[in-house]
Design a protein around this motif. Structure first.
Motif, PDB file in Angstrom:
ATOM      1  N   ALA A  75       0.836  -1.198   0.000  1.00  0.00           N
ATOM      2  CA  ALA A  75       0.000   0.000   0.000  1.00  0.00           C
ATOM      3  C   ALA A  75       0.874   1.252   0.000  1.00  0.00           C
ATOM      4  O   ALA A  75       1.844   1.354   0.758  1.00  0.00           O
ATOM      5  N   GLY A  76       0.544   2.206  -0.846  1.00  0.00           N
ATOM      6  CA  GLY A  76       1.306   3.447  -0.904  1.00  0.00           C
ATOM      7  C   GLY A  76       0.854   4.313  -2.063  1.00  0.00           C
ATOM      8  O   GLY A  76       0.016   3.912  -2.869  1.00  0.00           O
ATOM      9  N   LEU A  77       1.436   5.504  -2.133  1.00  0.00           N
ATOM     10  CA  LEU A  77       1.126   6.445  -3.205  1.00  0.00           C
ATOM     11  C   LEU A  77       2.301   6.548  -4.163  1.00  0.00           C
ATOM     12  O   LEU A  77       3.447   6.689  -3.733  1.00  0.00           O
ATOM     13  N   THR A  78       2.030   6.472  -5.464  1.00  0.00           N
ATOM     14  CA  THR A  78       3.053   6.750  -6.469  1.00  0.00           C
ATOM     15  C   THR A  78       2.854   8.138  -7.073  1.00  0.00           C
ATOM     16  O   THR A  78       3.779   8.703  -7.652  1.00  0.00           O
ATOM     17  N   LYS A  79       1.645   8.673  -6.935  1.00  0.00           N
ATOM     18  CA  LYS A  79       1.334  10.043  -7.369  1.00  0.00           C
ATOM     19  C   LYS A  79       0.570  10.720  -6.247  1.00  0.00           C
ATOM     20  O   LYS A  79      -0.210  10.062  -5.548  1.00  0.00           O
ATOM     21  N   ALA A  80       0.786  12.009  -6.058  1.00  0.00           N
ATOM     22  CA  ALA A  80       0.109  12.718  -4.975  1.00  0.00           C
ATOM     23  C   ALA A  80      -0.169  14.157  -5.365  1.00  0.00           C
ATOM     24  O   ALA A  80       0.587  14.770  -6.123  1.00  0.00           O
ATOM     25  N   LYS A  81      -1.263  14.699  -4.829  1.00  0.00           N
ATOM     26  CA  LYS A  81      -1.609  16.091  -5.092  1.00  0.00           C
ATOM     27  C   LYS A  81      -0.652  17.034  -4.368  1.00  0.00           C
ATOM     28  O   LYS A  81      -0.323  18.114  -4.851  1.00  0.00           O
ATOM     29  N   LYS A  82      -0.211  16.631  -3.164  1.00  0.00           N
ATOM     30  CA  LYS A  82       0.725  17.417  -2.364  1.00  0.00           C
ATOM     31  C   LYS A  82       1.869  16.514  -1.941  1.00  0.00           C
ATOM     32  O   LYS A  82       1.653  15.343  -1.635  1.00  0.00           O
ATOM     33  N   GLU A  84       3.368  16.397   0.759  1.00  0.00           N
ATOM     34  CA  GLU A  84       3.175  15.929   2.126  1.00  0.00           C
ATOM     35  C   GLU A  84       2.454  14.583   2.163  1.00  0.00           C
ATOM     36  O   GLU A  84       2.647  13.795   3.079  1.00  0.00           O
ATOM     37  N   ASP A  85       1.626  14.345   1.140  1.00  0.00           N
ATOM     38  CA  ASP A  85       0.887  13.078   1.093  1.00  0.00           C
ATOM     39  C   ASP A  85       1.820  11.878   0.931  1.00  0.00           C
ATOM     40  O   ASP A  85       1.555  10.797   1.442  1.00  0.00           O
ATOM     41  N   PHE A  86       2.938  12.070   0.203  1.00  0.00           N
ATOM     42  CA  PHE A  86       3.909  10.986   0.061  1.00  0.00           C
ATOM     43  C   PHE A  86       4.433  10.565   1.431  1.00  0.00           C
ATOM     44  O   PHE A  86       4.555   9.376   1.722  1.00  0.00           O
ATOM     45  N   THR A 138      13.353  12.156  -6.047  1.00  0.00           N
ATOM     46  CA  THR A 138      11.921  12.454  -6.059  1.00  0.00           C
ATOM     47  C   THR A 138      11.382  12.440  -4.633  1.00  0.00           C
ATOM     48  O   THR A 138      11.961  11.804  -3.745  1.00  0.00           O
ATOM     49  N   GLU A 139      10.272  13.116  -4.418  1.00  0.00           N
ATOM     50  CA  GLU A 139       9.633  13.083  -3.098  1.00  0.00           C
ATOM     51  C   GLU A 139       9.159  11.667  -2.778  1.00  0.00           C
ATOM     52  O   GLU A 139       9.241  11.215  -1.634  1.00  0.00           O
ATOM     53  N   TYR A 140       8.662  10.976  -3.801  1.00  0.00           N
ATOM     54  CA  TYR A 140       8.253   9.574  -3.634  1.00  0.00           C
ATOM     55  C   TYR A 140       9.421   8.732  -3.129  1.00  0.00           C
ATOM     56  O   TYR A 140       9.297   7.978  -2.153  1.00  0.00           O
ATOM     57  N   GLY A 141      10.576   8.871  -3.771  1.00  0.00           N
ATOM     58  CA  GLY A 141      11.748   8.105  -3.382  1.00  0.00           C
ATOM     59  C   GLY A 141      12.249   8.460  -1.991  1.00  0.00           C
ATOM     60  O   GLY A 141      12.664   7.582  -1.219  1.00  0.00           O
ATOM     61  N   LYS A 142      12.221   9.746  -1.647  1.00  0.00           N
ATOM     62  CA  LYS A 142      12.663  10.180  -0.323  1.00  0.00           C
ATOM     63  C   LYS A 142      11.780   9.603   0.771  1.00  0.00           C
ATOM     64  O   LYS A 142      12.273   9.186   1.831  1.00  0.00           O
ATOM     65  N   ALA A 143      10.465   9.575   0.519  1.00  0.00           N
ATOM     66  CA  ALA A 143       9.549   9.006   1.505  1.00  0.00           C
ATOM     67  C   ALA A 143       9.763   7.502   1.651  1.00  0.00           C
ATOM     68  O   ALA A 143       9.727   6.956   2.764  1.00  0.00           O
ATOM     69  N   LYS A 144      10.002   6.807   0.531  1.00  0.00           N
ATOM     70  CA  LYS A 144      10.272   5.366   0.574  1.00  0.00           C
ATOM     71  C   LYS A 144      11.562   5.084   1.345  1.00  0.00           C
ATOM     72  O   LYS A 144      11.629   4.134   2.140  1.00  0.00           O
ATOM     73  N   ASP A 280       8.120  15.226 -10.105  1.00  0.00           N
ATOM     74  CA  ASP A 280       8.690  13.952  -9.677  1.00  0.00           C
ATOM     75  C   ASP A 280       8.926  13.040 -10.876  1.00  0.00           C
ATOM     76  O   ASP A 280       9.980  12.427 -11.016  1.00  0.00           O
ATOM     77  N   LYS A 281       7.923  12.962 -11.740  1.00  0.00           N
ATOM     78  CA  LYS A 281       8.034  12.109 -12.920  1.00  0.00           C
ATOM     79  C   LYS A 281       9.143  12.608 -13.842  1.00  0.00           C
ATOM     80  O   LYS A 281       9.890  11.798 -14.423  1.00  0.00           O
ATOM     81  N   PHE A 282       9.276  13.923 -13.963  1.00  0.00           N
ATOM     82  CA  PHE A 282      10.341  14.470 -14.803  1.00  0.00           C
ATOM     83  C   PHE A 282      11.713  14.056 -14.278  1.00  0.00           C
ATOM     84  O   PHE A 282      12.615  13.714 -15.061  1.00  0.00           O
ATOM     85  N   ASN A 283      11.885  14.079 -12.954  1.00  0.00           N
ATOM     86  CA  ASN A 283      13.180  13.701 -12.382  1.00  0.00           C
ATOM     87  C   ASN A 283      13.526  12.239 -12.675  1.00  0.00           C
ATOM     88  O   ASN A 283      14.702  11.884 -12.797  1.00  0.00           O
ATOM     89  N   ILE A 284      12.492  11.401 -12.788  1.00  0.00           N
ATOM     90  CA  ILE A 284      12.717  10.004 -13.167  1.00  0.00           C
ATOM     91  C   ILE A 284      13.071   9.919 -14.652  1.00  0.00           C
ATOM     92  O   ILE A 284      14.001   9.223 -15.047  1.00  0.00           O
ATOM     93  N   LEU A 285      12.330  10.645 -15.470  1.00  0.00           N
ATOM     94  CA  LEU A 285      12.522  10.580 -16.921  1.00  0.00           C
ATOM     95  C   LEU A 285      13.865  11.164 -17.374  1.00  0.00           C
ATOM     96  O   LEU A 285      14.446  10.704 -18.350  1.00  0.00           O
TER      97      LEU A 285
END
Length: 327
Positions: A75-82, A84-86, A138-144, A280-285
Motif C-alpha cells: 500500500a502506498g502512493l506513487t502520485k500525490a496532489k501534495k 506531504e501526502d507521500f 523524487t519526493e516519492y523516493g525520499k519518503a520510501k 517527480d516524474k520528470f526527475n525520473i525521466l
C-alpha cells in the motif's frame, strides 16, 4: 494453512500476488480501503481488512488479533496532489504498521522502490548497489527511503525490503500508456542521451516476494529486476516488434519536458488532481542510468528471473488486447 496479509491488494502487483498466494495454498487477507476496486479480487477465499493506519492503537490490536504469518506491504502512493501526502502514506503509515508489528512473529516484506536509491551515476553508467549512498531524486523516493530507514533502525522482527525497478505486466497502467503510444505510431524519446533501463515482470516480482517470505534470511534489502540492462531504444524496438507496427521517432529536449511537467503540476494543484507527468516524474525521466545489481538476490534467495523484456512485453500486450485495452 499459513495466514498472510497483502496490503495494497487492489493494485496490479498486489492482486497478482494475492492470486499466486492462493494458488500456493496460503490463507490470504487483502488489505484495501472500502472504496477500492475489487475487480481482480473476486476469489471467495479472500478475506478483507480496511486497516486504520492513522490509528496506531487500533492497528496494533487488529494485527495482534489476526496474528499473520507474514505481511506484504504494498500500500502506498506513487502520485500525490501534495508532496506531504507521500510522507504521510509512504512513511508515517509504514511507521505505524511497523510499530504495530513489534513483538509479534509476523515477517514483514516491505515493497520499496529503486526510487529510494535514486538513479545511478552517468559517467561510467555502472550498476547501483544496495550498499551505495542513497540519493533519491523524487519526493516519492525520499519518503520510501525514510520508511526503509525506520524499518532497519527500529523493527525488531524479521523483515526483507525489496526495491523493484520498472514493474510491468497485465493490469499495469503507466507502461500501458507507452505501449499505446507506440501502437499509435509514435516513438517518443526525452533527451538526446540514451536511457539505461531495467525492468521486472510482475510474475517474477511476485515470486521473489514469496521467496523472501519463505526464507530464513532477515534484515536485508534487495534490488529486483530481470537481471538485464536495456537501452530505451531496445525497449521501443521490442514493443514495435510485438505490436508489429511502425513509428515516427520524436525527440524532445529535456528543458521542454521540464517546463511541461512544472505546468502540469501547477494545474494539478489548482484543480486538485495529480497528473502522471509532474516534477517527480520528470526527475525520473531525465535520469539516464537505472541499472541495478541482483547478484545478492540470486545468491541469498535462489531467485532466477523467468521473463525477459521481450517475453514480458508479449505477455502484457496479449493481455491488453484480450481485455480490449489495445486494438
Amino acid at each position: 494453512m499459513l495466514k498472510v496479509l497483502v496490503t495494497g491488494a487492489s493494485g496490479f502487483i498486489g492482486s497478482t500476488l494475492v492470486e499466486k498466494l492462493l494458488q500456493e495454498g496460503y490463507q490470504v487477507t487483502a488489505g484495501i480501503r472500502k472504496s477500492s476496486s475489487r475487480k481482480y479480487l473476486q476469489d471467495q477465499r479472500i478475506s478483507f481488512l480496511d486497516l486504520p493506519y492513522n490509528n496506531p492503537d487500533e492497528l496494533e490490536r487488529i494485527l495482534k488479533e489476526e496474528n499473520f504469518h507474514a505481511v506484504f506491504h504494498l500500500a502506498g502512493l506513487t502520485k500525490a496532489k501534495k508532496k506531504e501526502d507521500f510522507y504521510k502514506v509512504n512513511y508515517s503509515y509504514v511507521k505505524n504498521l511497523v510499530d504495530a508489528l513489534q513483538n509479534t512473529s509476523t515477517k514483514l516484506i516491505f515493497f520499496s522502490s529503486f526510487a529510494a536509491h535514486g538513479p545511478g551515476e552517468e559517467t561510467t553508467f555502472c550498476e547501483c548497489k544496495v550498499e551505495d549512498l542513497n540519493k533519491p531524486n523524487t519526493e516519492y523516493g525520499k519518503a520510501k527511503l525514510q520508511a526503509e530507514e525506520y524499518i532497519r533502525d527500529n523493527f525488531k522482527g524479521k523483515y526483507i525490503i525489496l526495491r523493484p525497478t520498472g514493474v510491468y505486466g497485465p493490469r499495469e497502467t503507466d507502461y500501458f500508456v507507452y505501449f499505446q503510444t507506440i501502437n499509435n505510431h509514435l516513438e517518443p524519446y526525452l533527451g538526446f542521451v540514451p536511457q539505461r533501463l531495467t525492468f521486472v515482470y510482475v510474475d517474477d516480482l511476485v515470486d521473489v516476494s514469496i521467496l523472501a517470505m519463505q526464507s530464513e534470511i532477515s534484515g536485508k534489502t534487495y534490488f529486483v529486476s530481470d537481471g538485464r540492462l536495456y537501452l530505451d531504444t531496445e525497449f521501443a524496438q521490442i514493443t514495435k516488434k510485438v505490436l508489429n507496427t511502425w513509428t515516427i521517432k520524436l525527440k524532445f529536449p529535456l528543458f521542454i519536458v521540464k517546463w511541461i511537467s512544472s505546468l502540469m503540476e501547477f494545474i494539478g494543484k489548482l484543480i486538485g488532481r495529480s497528473f502522471t507527468l509532474n516534477k517527480d516524474k520528470f526527475n525520473i525521466l531525465k535520469a539516464r542510468n537505472w541499472n541495478c545489481g541482483i547478484a545478492d538476490l540470486k545468491k541469498d534467495l535462489g531467485y532466477s528471473p523467468k521473463v525477459d523484456l521481450e517475453k514480458g512485453v508479449e505477455k502484457s500486450i496479449s493481455w491488453y488486447k484480450q481485455e480490449k485495452w489495445l486494438k
